[in-house]
Design an enzyme around this catalytic site. Structure first.
Site, PDB file in Angstrom:
ATOM      1  N   GLU A   1       1.021  -1.301   0.071  1.00  0.00           N
ATOM      2  CA  GLU A   1      -0.157   0.067   0.000  1.00  0.00           C
ATOM      3  C   GLU A   1       0.926   1.267   0.004  1.00  0.00           C
ATOM      4  O   GLU A   1       1.701   1.343   0.857  1.00  0.00           O
ATOM      5  CB  GLU A   1      -0.879  -0.165   1.244  1.00  0.00           C
ATOM      6  CG  GLU A   1      -1.723  -1.203   1.123  1.00  0.00           C
ATOM      7  CD  GLU A   1      -2.133  -1.743   2.392  1.00  0.00           C
ATOM      8  OE1 GLU A   1      -2.190  -0.896   3.438  1.00  0.00           O
ATOM      9  OE2 GLU A   1      -2.833  -2.743   2.550  1.00  0.00           O
TER      10      GLU A   1
ATOM     11  N   HIS B   1      -1.539   1.676  15.848  1.00  0.00           N
ATOM     12  CA  HIS B   1      -0.230   2.032  15.232  1.00  0.00           C
ATOM     13  C   HIS B   1       0.764   1.650  16.040  1.00  0.00           C
ATOM     14  O   HIS B   1       1.743   2.387  16.033  1.00  0.00           O
ATOM     15  CB  HIS B   1      -0.397   3.545  14.686  1.00  0.00           C
ATOM     16  CG  HIS B   1      -1.465   3.813  13.803  1.00  0.00           C
ATOM     17  ND1 HIS B   1      -2.550   4.222  14.328  1.00  0.00           N
ATOM     18  CD2 HIS B   1      -1.214   4.008  12.708  1.00  0.00           C
ATOM     19  CE1 HIS B   1      -3.224   4.527  12.970  1.00  0.00           C
ATOM     20  NE2 HIS B   1      -2.551   4.237  12.051  1.00  0.00           N
TER      21      HIS B   1
ATOM     22  N   PRO C   1      -5.257  -9.275   8.380  1.00  0.00           N
ATOM     23  CA  PRO C   1      -6.144 -10.001   7.161  1.00  0.00           C
ATOM     24  C   PRO C   1      -5.085 -11.062   6.384  1.00  0.00           C
ATOM     25  O   PRO C   1      -5.845 -11.824   5.810  1.00  0.00           O
ATOM     26  CB  PRO C   1      -6.393  -8.875   6.211  1.00  0.00           C
ATOM     27  CG  PRO C   1      -6.480  -7.552   7.119  1.00  0.00           C
ATOM     28  CD  PRO C   1      -5.441  -8.130   8.173  1.00  0.00           C
TER      29      PRO C   1
ATOM     30  N   LEU D   1      -5.826  -2.003  -1.371  1.00  0.00           N
ATOM     31  CA  LEU D   1      -5.563  -2.068  -0.014  1.00  0.00           C
ATOM     32  C   LEU D   1      -6.038  -3.266   0.563  1.00  0.00           C
ATOM     33  O   LEU D   1      -7.451  -3.509   0.804  1.00  0.00           O
ATOM     34  CB  LEU D   1      -6.513  -0.727   0.801  1.00  0.00           C
ATOM     35  CG  LEU D   1      -6.322  -0.442   2.166  1.00  0.00           C
ATOM     36  CD1 LEU D   1      -6.915   0.816   2.356  1.00  0.00           C
ATOM     37  CD2 LEU D   1      -6.592  -1.320   3.250  1.00  0.00           C
TER      38      LEU D   1
ATOM     39  N   GLU E   1      -4.505  -6.814   2.629  1.00  0.00           N
ATOM     40  CA  GLU E   1      -3.084  -7.404   2.892  1.00  0.00           C
ATOM     41  C   GLU E   1      -3.015  -8.854   2.714  1.00  0.00           C
ATOM     42  O   GLU E   1      -2.031  -9.360   2.331  1.00  0.00           O
ATOM     43  CB  GLU E   1      -3.005  -7.161   4.732  1.00  0.00           C
ATOM     44  CG  GLU E   1      -2.789  -5.731   4.857  1.00  0.00           C
ATOM     45  CD  GLU E   1      -3.847  -5.026   4.935  1.00  0.00           C
ATOM     46  OE1 GLU E   1      -5.069  -5.420   4.762  1.00  0.00           O
ATOM     47  OE2 GLU E   1      -3.734  -3.666   5.038  1.00  0.00           O
TER      48      GLU E   1
END
Ligand SMILES: Cc1ncc(C[n+]2csc(CCOP(=O)(O)OP(=O)(O)O)c2C)c(N)n1
Ligand SMILES: [Mg+2]
Length: 739
Positions: A424, A539, A498, A467, A469
């Site tokens: 991505e 994050h 994912p 997008l 994974e």
């Protein structure tokens, strides 16, 4: 978009008798051969069922009802030329492509000589390298993205034919251990059941294939049930054809998959479309499932007799036999003769397979990793060659970890045309005209580590992926199976999940489950970790132990720029799949900056670095805890004269037990420090091993310092309280040193 629909009422009856004697291009001999494969397939199922009841084999999965579509695909495509990702009902396809019944029985008994897996996988999990039948697993649907990657890989090779070559001199790398081939008009076939079309990965694969106009034939073998769940409960509106019809660039076919002639025609049209480079094709074949889902299932529990009888009317084996008789292609005698020959062949095959030897128990860990290139060996131990000054004579300032990762990627891409980078946002700019007209500078990743690489190497070597994974990892796996070296990026570790099916059940299992028939050495770069002041729960995640828990997957986690460069180069050149964890906080930290160590600098995996030697206490750590532990250790020495030996593991699987053991033998005290949550983490395993194997050397309990067992919070005060801080490390070291 092209669509073709064959009347499900069937071409068999109408076709041959009235229209032509060419049977959609199939000769009489081919039709007899098709029937032979179909009959053989059914009889192998019957034999296996018997063998299972006699407890001579351990599992059975039938292809009954799916024979016609399988044979049709096998006749329309080219064995050892096209590529195949067939699911478990594709027995007839595999026979048509050249798999021998004996080989199928070897799989059933789990023999050492089973060419598909050497007794490691259940029957009907096909894998035959010479026939280009790629190893298949049990999760339904995880093959689809890999098939797309395989097609992608084939096309890349066709555009970069020189990439096929392996270096004959210089340091060894993965390229020397795989024969790479491609055909300019090759096709990748992948099949699945209609139930499996509900999986997200199916849709990711359809989207990717449509975007890239890739030559993939998706074959949905729709038998109306996924175990006991009927299609109208599975697929909105009850028809997968209807749902996919909006995908651009596809050729669509819907066909009675119990009719070999109509199915063959559908595949021929699909193949023509794909070979011409127009894009992918979708064949929706209506079939039946006369033998329940598997031997563990009794469909009478959820299907009434009337429905089962209706299906039986369409049995492809019986119908094809009737067709041959009606068309005068074979008479009763001919049918009897053929069936007798098949029975005799199967009898011999079963008898031989039952005598086959099982694999040796000692072989269980063989082929988890490459048998050809040992990633811990001295081959990967090369010196850093640092240019002290740049070409204009100025002294070179040390570079960040981010800088050196980019430089390593660049140099490796120059060296090896098989490397492709996607993920991505990794491209500079997908709309190339903006770059061309210098309207934009380009992005090159959310952390800018791939900046400039698309401009330098072109958009077929560095590109943005959707997008998705699972698509990133699954596609990389398929490409790597073909011999490319995808170096893909997962933007944040927090969003790796994912791709978990691909990372747990697929990528690391491929070599082992195919008994070294296939391998997929690729690199998954992942931005990981916290200490970001505001990174919060999504994050900041670590979680490396989840991946070190997976056999077959190498996991590395550098703490400084030089190690990142050396380990990344090893990851790229090695012959195993690697999860390359890059700590976001370390990307541009002043700690651990270094000059670029040159285009051949490598560090073997499984070799720790002693960051600071000491005599009183061993601290074992990695990643962003290293600078924090160093700070704590230096304070402790200043204040109390305690000398800490700080070990940076650098690579987590394999890890350097020898360095740990030697250090603990000297210090008699061990502290394991890591950023992830304390319980069940990576450090637990290290601590357990020290307690188990070095018990006699210890003067104190093995301690751990790690994050609290919670999520990382946004508010910096909370983040500090959750993640291990220098002071936490200091206190633990002090406490342990004085124990
Ligand atoms: C991801 C995954 N979920 C569940 C299963 C268990 N399972 C095996 S086959 C199957 C049904 C598949 O149905 P379908 O795709 O229609 O194929 P069919 O068996 O009918 O040919 C299920 C649920 C599995 N193997 N993999
Ligand atoms: Mg089904």
């Amino acid at each position: 978009m092209a669509t073709s629909k064959t009347d499900p009422k069937l071409a068999l009856a109408a076709n041959g008798a009235k229209k032509s004697r060419f049977y959609e291009g199939l000769t009489r001999e081919q039709l007899i051969q098709a029937y032979r494969f179909m009959y053989t397939s059914r009889r192998i199922d019957d034999r296996e069922i018997l063998l299972k009841r006699q407890q001579k084999i351990f599992f059975q999965m039938s292809g009954a009802g799916h024979e016609a579509v399988g044979v049709a695909a096998g006749l329309a495509l080219k064995t050892g030329y096209d590529w195949f990702y067939p699911y478990y009902r594709d027995r007839a396809l595999c026979l048509t492509l050249g798999v021998q019944p004996y080989q199928m029985f070897l799989q059933g008994v789990g023999a050492a000589d089973d060419p598909s897996s050497g007794g490691r996988q259940m029957p009907s999990h096909w894998s035959y390298p010479a026939l280009h039948i790629v190893t298949q697993s049990s999760p339904t649907g995880s093959q689809i993205l890999q098939a797309v990657g395989c097609a992608d890989g084939g096309r890349y090779l066709s555009n970069h034919p020189n990439a096929v070559q392996a270096p004959t001199s210089g340091p060894p790398d993965y390229r020397q251990f795989k024969t790479v081939t491609f055909q300019n008009d090759e096709i990748t076939y992948v099949s699945l059941g209609e139930g499996t079309s509900s999986e997200g990965e199916f849709w990711e694969a359809m989207n990717t294939a449509a975007l890239g106009k890739l030559p993939v034939i998706f074959c949905v073998e729709d038998n109306g049930y996924a175990i006991s769940v009927p299609v109208e409960v599975q697929t909105a509106g009850g028809s997968i054809s209807r749902l996919v019809s909006g995908f651009p660039n596809f050729h669509f076919e819907e066909v009675d998959g119990t009719d070999p002639v109509a199915s063959y025609a559908a595949f021929r049209r699909a193949a023509k479309y794909c070979r011409a480079g127009h894009g992918p094709a979708f064949v929706h074949a209506h079939v039946i499932r006369p033998y329940s889902h598997s031997l563990s299932d009794d469909e009478r529990l959820y299907r009434p007799e009337s429905e089962r009888e209706r299906d039986a009317q369409r049995d492809p084996v019986t119908r094809t036999q009737m067709f041959l008789l009606r068309e005068g292609i074979l008479d009763d005698k001919g049918i009897n003769q053929l069936e007798k020959e098949v029975e005799a062949e199967l009898q011999v095959a079963v008898d031989r397979a039952l005598e086959a030897l099982p694999p040796a128990p000692e072989s269980v860990t063989q082929y988890l990793y490459s048998p050809d290139l040992d990633v811990t060996s001295s081959v990967f131990d090369t010196p850093a060659i640092v240019a002290e000054s740049s070409s204009d004579g100025k002294k070179v300032a040390p570079k960040t970890m981010a800088d050196l990762i980019t430089a390593t990627l660049r140099d490796e891409m120059k060296r090896d045309e098989r490397i492709v980078i996607f993920g991505e946002d990794v491209a500079d700019c997908s709309r190339e005209e903006y770059l061309k007209h210098k309207l934009v500078k380009g992005k090159g990743g959310v952390f800018k580590l791939t900046f400039g690489l698309q401009c330098e190497f072109g958009n077929d070597r560095v590109f943005n992926s959707p997008l998705a994974e699972a698509a990133i990892v699954g596609r990389a796996t398929g490409m790597a199976t073909r011999g490319l070296k995808p170096v893909v990026e997962i933007q944040f570790f927090d969003y790796i999940w994912p791709a978990m099916m691909q990372l747990r059940d697929e990528l690391p299992t491929i070599r082992w489950r195919s008994n070294n028939g296939f391998s997929a050495p690729c690199v998954i770069r992942v931005a990981i970790g916290g200490y970001l002041t505001g990174g919060a729960i999504y994050h900041s995640q670590c979680g490396e132990s989840i991946f070190t828990h997976i056999p077959g997957l190498r996991v590395v986690f550098p703490s400084n720029a030089l190690d990142a460069a050396g380990l990344l180069r090893t990851a790229i050149r090695c012959d195993d799949p690697v999860l390359f964890l890059e700590h976001k906080r370390l990307y541009r930290e002043s700690y651990g900056r270094a000059s670029y160590p040159g285009p051949d600098y490598m560090i073997p995996f499984g070799k720790a670095k002693v960051v600071q030697a000491g005599t009183d206490l061993t601290v074992i750590s990695y990643g962003a805890v290293i600078p924090r532990a160093l700070q704590a250790a230096q304070k402790l020495e200043r204040e109390q004269g305690v000398k800490v030996e700080l070990i940076d593991l650098r690579s987590l699987n394999p890890f350097d037990w020898d360095t740990i053991a030697a250090s603990v033998a000297k210090t008699n005290r061990a502290l394991v420090a890591y950023e992830d949550t304390l319980s069940w983490g990576y450090g637990a395993e290290i601590a357990a091993r020290i307690a188990d194997q070095l018990f006699d050397q210890l003067d104190a309990p093995v301690r751990r310092v790690a994050a609290k067992d919670t999520f990382v919070a946004y508010q910096p005060i909370l983040e500090d309280a959750i993640l291990p801080q220098p002071n936490d490390l200091y206190l633990a070291m002090k406490d342990l040193a004085s124990y």
